[in-house]
Enzyme design. Structure first.
Site, PDB file in Angstrom:
ATOM      1  N   HIS A   4      50.130  34.582  38.291  1.00  0.00           N
ATOM      2  CA  HIS A   4      49.572  33.796  37.103  1.00  0.00           C
ATOM      3  C   HIS A   4      49.037  32.517  37.412  1.00  0.00           C
ATOM      4  O   HIS A   4      47.721  32.338  37.061  1.00  0.00           O
ATOM      5  CB  HIS A   4      50.535  33.820  35.805  1.00  0.00           C
ATOM      6  CG  HIS A   4      49.527  33.376  34.749  1.00  0.00           C
ATOM      7  ND1 HIS A   4      48.889  34.532  33.921  1.00  0.00           N
ATOM      8  CD2 HIS A   4      49.496  32.166  33.980  1.00  0.00           C
ATOM      9  CE1 HIS A   4      48.114  33.938  33.134  1.00  0.00           C
ATOM     10  NE2 HIS A   4      48.516  32.733  33.004  1.00  0.00           N
ATOM     11  N   TYR A   8      44.491  30.832  37.391  1.00  0.00           N
ATOM     12  CA  TYR A   8      44.067  29.262  37.028  1.00  0.00           C
ATOM     13  C   TYR A   8      43.296  28.912  38.322  1.00  0.00           C
ATOM     14  O   TYR A   8      42.383  28.079  38.308  1.00  0.00           O
ATOM     15  CB  TYR A   8      45.054  28.557  36.630  1.00  0.00           C
ATOM     16  CG  TYR A   8      45.478  29.096  35.060  1.00  0.00           C
ATOM     17  CD1 TYR A   8      44.684  29.426  34.034  1.00  0.00           C
ATOM     18  CD2 TYR A   8      46.834  29.470  34.977  1.00  0.00           C
ATOM     19  CE1 TYR A   8      45.087  29.464  32.882  1.00  0.00           C
ATOM     20  CE2 TYR A   8      47.456  29.924  33.823  1.00  0.00           C
ATOM     21  CZ  TYR A   8      46.446  30.047  32.681  1.00  0.00           C
ATOM     22  OH  TYR A   8      46.693  30.575  31.406  1.00  0.00           O
ATOM     23  N   HIS A  67      40.203  42.600  29.137  1.00  0.00           N
ATOM     24  CA  HIS A  67      40.446  40.935  29.297  1.00  0.00           C
ATOM     25  C   HIS A  67      39.831  40.295  30.326  1.00  0.00           C
ATOM     26  O   HIS A  67      39.141  39.194  30.100  1.00  0.00           O
ATOM     27  CB  HIS A  67      41.877  40.674  28.531  1.00  0.00           C
ATOM     28  CG  HIS A  67      42.313  39.436  29.112  1.00  0.00           C
ATOM     29  ND1 HIS A  67      41.863  38.075  28.863  1.00  0.00           N
ATOM     30  CD2 HIS A  67      43.422  38.975  30.229  1.00  0.00           C
ATOM     31  CE1 HIS A  67      42.610  37.228  29.630  1.00  0.00           C
ATOM     32  NE2 HIS A  67      43.527  37.862  30.312  1.00  0.00           N
ATOM     33  N   PHE A  68      40.692  40.535  31.559  1.00  0.00           N
ATOM     34  CA  PHE A  68      40.410  39.647  32.657  1.00  0.00           C
ATOM     35  C   PHE A  68      39.027  39.846  33.402  1.00  0.00           C
ATOM     36  O   PHE A  68      38.596  39.026  34.149  1.00  0.00           O
ATOM     37  CB  PHE A  68      41.441  39.783  33.614  1.00  0.00           C
ATOM     38  CG  PHE A  68      41.779  40.958  34.405  1.00  0.00           C
ATOM     39  CD1 PHE A  68      40.888  41.521  35.273  1.00  0.00           C
ATOM     40  CD2 PHE A  68      42.907  41.695  34.440  1.00  0.00           C
ATOM     41  CE1 PHE A  68      40.969  42.551  36.035  1.00  0.00           C
ATOM     42  CE2 PHE A  68      43.149  42.994  34.929  1.00  0.00           C
ATOM     43  CZ  PHE A  68      42.087  43.363  35.954  1.00  0.00           C
ATOM     44  N   HIS A  69      38.183  40.935  32.823  1.00  0.00           N
ATOM     45  CA  HIS A  69      36.960  40.810  33.540  1.00  0.00           C
ATOM     46  C   HIS A  69      35.902  39.952  32.768  1.00  0.00           C
ATOM     47  O   HIS A  69      34.928  39.604  33.145  1.00  0.00           O
ATOM     48  CB  HIS A  69      36.215  42.332  33.434  1.00  0.00           C
ATOM     49  CG  HIS A  69      36.614  43.137  34.650  1.00  0.00           C
ATOM     50  ND1 HIS A  69      37.679  43.711  34.779  1.00  0.00           N
ATOM     51  CD2 HIS A  69      36.071  43.329  35.837  1.00  0.00           C
ATOM     52  CE1 HIS A  69      37.875  44.493  36.008  1.00  0.00           C
ATOM     53  NE2 HIS A  69      36.763  44.036  36.556  1.00  0.00           N
ATOM     54  N   ARG A  76      45.483  51.653  32.581  1.00  0.00           N
ATOM     55  CA  ARG A  76      44.831  51.159  33.615  1.00  0.00           C
ATOM     56  C   ARG A  76      45.104  51.638  34.918  1.00  0.00           C
ATOM     57  O   ARG A  76      46.181  52.391  34.873  1.00  0.00           O
ATOM     58  CB  ARG A  76      44.670  49.661  33.719  1.00  0.00           C
ATOM     59  CG  ARG A  76      46.178  49.140  33.976  1.00  0.00           C
ATOM     60  CD  ARG A  76      46.677  47.527  33.699  1.00  0.00           C
ATOM     61  NE  ARG A  76      45.894  46.703  34.574  1.00  0.00           N
ATOM     62  CZ  ARG A  76      46.363  45.480  34.914  1.00  0.00           C
ATOM     63  NH1 ARG A  76      47.392  45.354  34.299  1.00  0.00           N
ATOM     64  NH2 ARG A  76      45.692  44.814  35.963  1.00  0.00           N
ATOM     65  N   ARG A  77      44.548  51.243  35.976  1.00  0.00           N
ATOM     66  CA  ARG A  77      44.726  51.716  37.203  1.00  0.00           C
ATOM     67  C   ARG A  77      45.044  53.212  37.624  1.00  0.00           C
ATOM     68  O   ARG A  77      45.960  53.623  37.996  1.00  0.00           O
ATOM     69  CB  ARG A  77      46.242  50.914  37.770  1.00  0.00           C
ATOM     70  CG  ARG A  77      46.380  49.500  37.729  1.00  0.00           C
ATOM     71  CD  ARG A  77      47.498  48.849  38.072  1.00  0.00           C
ATOM     72  NE  ARG A  77      47.445  47.397  38.096  1.00  0.00           N
ATOM     73  CZ  ARG A  77      48.416  46.609  37.693  1.00  0.00           C
ATOM     74  NH1 ARG A  77      49.588  47.285  37.091  1.00  0.00           N
ATOM     75  NH2 ARG A  77      48.517  45.743  37.855  1.00  0.00           N
TER      76      ARG A  77
END
Lengths: 146, 560
Positions: free
Chosen positions: B218, B222, B372-374, B435-436
């Site tokens: 995580h 950041y 989300h993370f894209h 996913r994956r």
């Protein structure tokens, strides 16, 4: 000095986060939406079984391994409450019943438990949603609620 | 300021090598959208298996490229503000380790010996070389940081009255957090996984390896967003033609990242049965806390942009938005910044959903998560990396950039692509798309008994978005490598836009001293990880197993 616009922004983001957090707590404690809970690991959980405890109360011991769930097809009557116990025999797998919001991981060496109630009749598909090798996309099962 | 030849060469390698690998990363990303939408019903294309490609996509884009960039951008920023170069040993050694480490990773991934994705997934075993290569890359970045700390103290001795500039604070916060968070992963890689992969040990405690990984995994996210934050605070106001609204708010936001980034790693393990729900609730609170610095950034950066618009004579509530330097070829960086910010609004909000305790169960491991993370890593992070790579390369090499128009439209095109891709993934995720997963073989293949027609439209939208992103990336690679072929016309320099602060604020001693924040960070990490590890040992057992991805039999039993 904090200026007035900054103060407004601080207060509104604080209020927003508190609202979100209240919603989380409300759903967990008032509406009984649970997290998966821990059970200390025992070898006995590596045997799959569907046990009828009482009318409308079932315990299902699910075992995931490359690339099938055991059991793959489960039949239960509508209105049953089911305790799922999940573990994996080899590597990390996932278990997801989308309509029920049941979503947990099968991690080797741990037991995962979650309780859900099947109100509606129908066929509920569950899939493995964690990468587990080349056959991962074939790993799926059904719960038939009659 | 002028740069020495060795420093210049090191930084140019640090920009060019990951960008070349990124071509492979992007290609595999586009391929995944084709597989998932059911255009391709096969295991592999051109010798690259879906899951092998997924590993390359994740490792190259999210670890190799981002780490290289954070290090090069750190070198560039520190040298620019301190007007001195780090010691030769630090930047040379760090770059050598990072280049060799990522080269090893690349070779084992191409050979298909490390298709364990980037979460390491024990007891699925990758080649020991992959673990060693990744560890080298991470340790290399530590060495660069050590060099910066050294020259920072030298500079402080020479200028005792001056404060740490915001850009340096951001870089130091980022690398302090990174150092703390990567100790567990180095332990996992070198002490647990490497001997296990070599067959020296047989047992592996899976929940423990997962907890160690996410203790790093995580903060890693950041680590790749914070360079962009530094840019938003110290470059964007200047580029937009305004001033930074509040310097103290910027410092506070960065320091909050230092204390809140590492303890929240457990929120990736909400659906695992090895950690008690009470710990997960505490982590959920902390995760909401880590959204505060992003809310602050939204305000401060927004206010700085509004000031820039009003300086150009904007009236009313919204007119300032149209007065910003959109689509200006002489100011191409602005597009890379602003598009990232727009995407990040939705990236951040969807992230709050993932961090929300029980709500996570609706979206865990579905397409929602990559959706989300894209919007975070492929939004502000990658756009900032693309824009700054051009900018830094131009200054460091002295080569002119000729395709000005193209690089100006790339971020906007990319943003349209990410929006479609993320929308498709998130919509599909809410309908249960995993996913994956190579869905083209089964779930989106009409011939398969497992076919699920609900997932076809959502994955098709994802594919359209993926193709647009691929086009934008292709244009970028052409522009970037065209610039590489140009002849240098100027002398190599290091310079960057430096924003001034709008208000003359009081100094707050607490915001000028990192020590108390580091202590607080360690306390918070203890508050989540001491009980988590206790739980892991209480509820989990080590297993004697080792698997390859295409073989369901236990390798350890075979060895006996």
């Amino acid at each position: 000095m904090v200026d007035k616009y900054e103060l407004r922004a601080i207060i509104s983001s604080g209020v927003l986060l508190s609202l979100f957090f209240f919603a989380v707590l409300y759903n967990s404690y008032s509406r009984k939406i649970d997290m998966p809970t821990c059970v200390p690991f025992e070898k006995t959980f590596e045997k799959s079984a569907v046990k009828k405890i009482d009318d409308g109360l079932y315990e299902i011991y699910l075992v995931a391994h490359m690339w099938t769930f055991d059991p793959e097809e489960i039949e239960i009557p509508a209105g049953s409450t089911v305790d799922f116990y999940l573990t994996s025999k080899d590597i990390v797998h996932g278990f997801h019943i989308n309509e029920e919001g049941v979503n947990m991981m099968a991690v080797p060496g741990t037991i995962n438990k979650i309780t859900t109630k099947f109100e509606e009749e129908g066929t509920y598909r569950f899939v493995c949603n964690e990468f587990c090798g080349t056959g991962h996309q074939n790993m799926m099962g059904k719960i038939i609620v009659k | 300021m002028m740069v020495s030849n060795q420093f210049k060469t090191t930084l140019l390698i640090g920009l060019t090598m990951p960008m070349s690998l990124f071509i492979l990363g992007v290609y595999n990303g586009v391929m995944q959208t084709l597989y998932r939408s059911g255009v391709l019903h096969q295991h592999a294309t051109a010798g690259i298996n879906y899951y092998q490609g997924l590993t390359m996509h994740g490792v190259i884009n999210a670890i190799v490229l981002t780490t290289f960039f954070a290090v090069v951008f750190g070198h560039y920023t520190i040298t620019n503000y301190l007007k001195k170069e780090p010691s030769k040993w630090s930047y040379m050694l760090s770059m050598i380790l990072m280049v060799i480490g990522s080269a090893i990773d690349l070779v084992v991934m191409v050979l298909g010996k490390a298709s364990a994705l980037y979460t390491f997934y024990a007891p699925l075993q990758a080649s020991a070389l992959f673990y060693i290569g990744t560890a080298m890359l991470i340790i290399g970045s530590w060495i660069a940081f050590a060099g910066w700390v050294k020259i920072w103290f030298e500079w402080k001795k020479e200028n005792p009255s001056l404060h740490m500039p915001i850009a340096i604070l951001g870089t130091f916060v980022n690398f302090t957090m990174w150092f703390m968070a990567s100790i567990p992963v180095i332990y996992e890689l070198l002490v647990l996984l490497t001997p296990w992969a070599l067959g020296l040990t047989n047992q592996v405690n899976v929940p423990m390896t997962r907890t160690l990984f996410w203790m790093f995994g995580h903060p890693l996210v950041y680590f790749w967003i914070l360079p962009a934050y530094v840019g938003y605070y110290t470059m964007l106001p200047k580029i937009a033609g305004g001033k930074l609204y509040s310097g103290n708010a910027a410092r506070l936001a960065l320091l909050l990242f230092l204390i809140l980034s590492t303890p929240v790693g457990v929120h990736h393990q909400f659906s695992e049965g090895g950690i008690a729900p009470s710990i997960k609730l505490w982590v959920s609170i902390l995760t909401f806390g880590v959204s505060i610095p992003s809310f602050m950034t939204a305000f401060t950066v927004g206010a700085s942009l509004e000031y820039a618009g009003r300086k150009r004579g904007a009236k009313g509530l919204f007119q300032w938005m149209s007065r910003l330097p959109w689509l200006r070829a002489d100011n191409y960086l602005f597009g890379y910044f602003i598009c990232g910010l727009i995407l990040f609004i939705f990236g951040g909000l969807s992230g709050i959903v993932n961090g929300s305790y029980t709500l996570n169960q609706l979206v865990h491991n579905t397409g929602w998560v990559p959706g989300h993370f894209h919007m975070t890593v492929a939004g502000p992070s990658i756009l900032f990396i693309l824009g700054l790579t051009l900018f830094m390369y131009q200054h460091l090499s002295g080569k002119p950039m000729t395709s000005k128009f193209t690089v100006t439209i790339i971020p906007y095109l990319w943003t349209v692509g990410v929006s479609l891709l993320s929308h498709g993934l998130m919509a599909g995720g809410l309908m249960g798309e995993p996913r994956r997963t190579n869905m083209g073989l089964t779930y989106t293949n009409p011939e398969s008994p497992l076919y699920n027609s609900h997932w076809v439209p959502s994955s098709t939208v994802t594919m359209v978005g993926g193709l647009i992103m691929g086009t934008a990336a292709l244009l970028y690679f052409i522009s970037f490598f065209k610039m590489l072929c140009n002849k240098a016309v100027e002398l190599p320099t290091i310079s960057m836009p430096e924003s001034e602060e709008l208000h003359n604020e009081r100094e707050i001693p607490l915001l000028l001293n990192m020590k108390p924040w580091i202590i607080l960070a360690v306390i918070l990490i203890g508050s989540t990880y001491i009980p988590s590890f206790k739980n892991v040992f209480k509820y989990g057992k080590p297993v004697e197993s080792k698997y390859h991805m295409d073989n369901p039999s236990n390798l350890i039993d075979n060895e006996k």
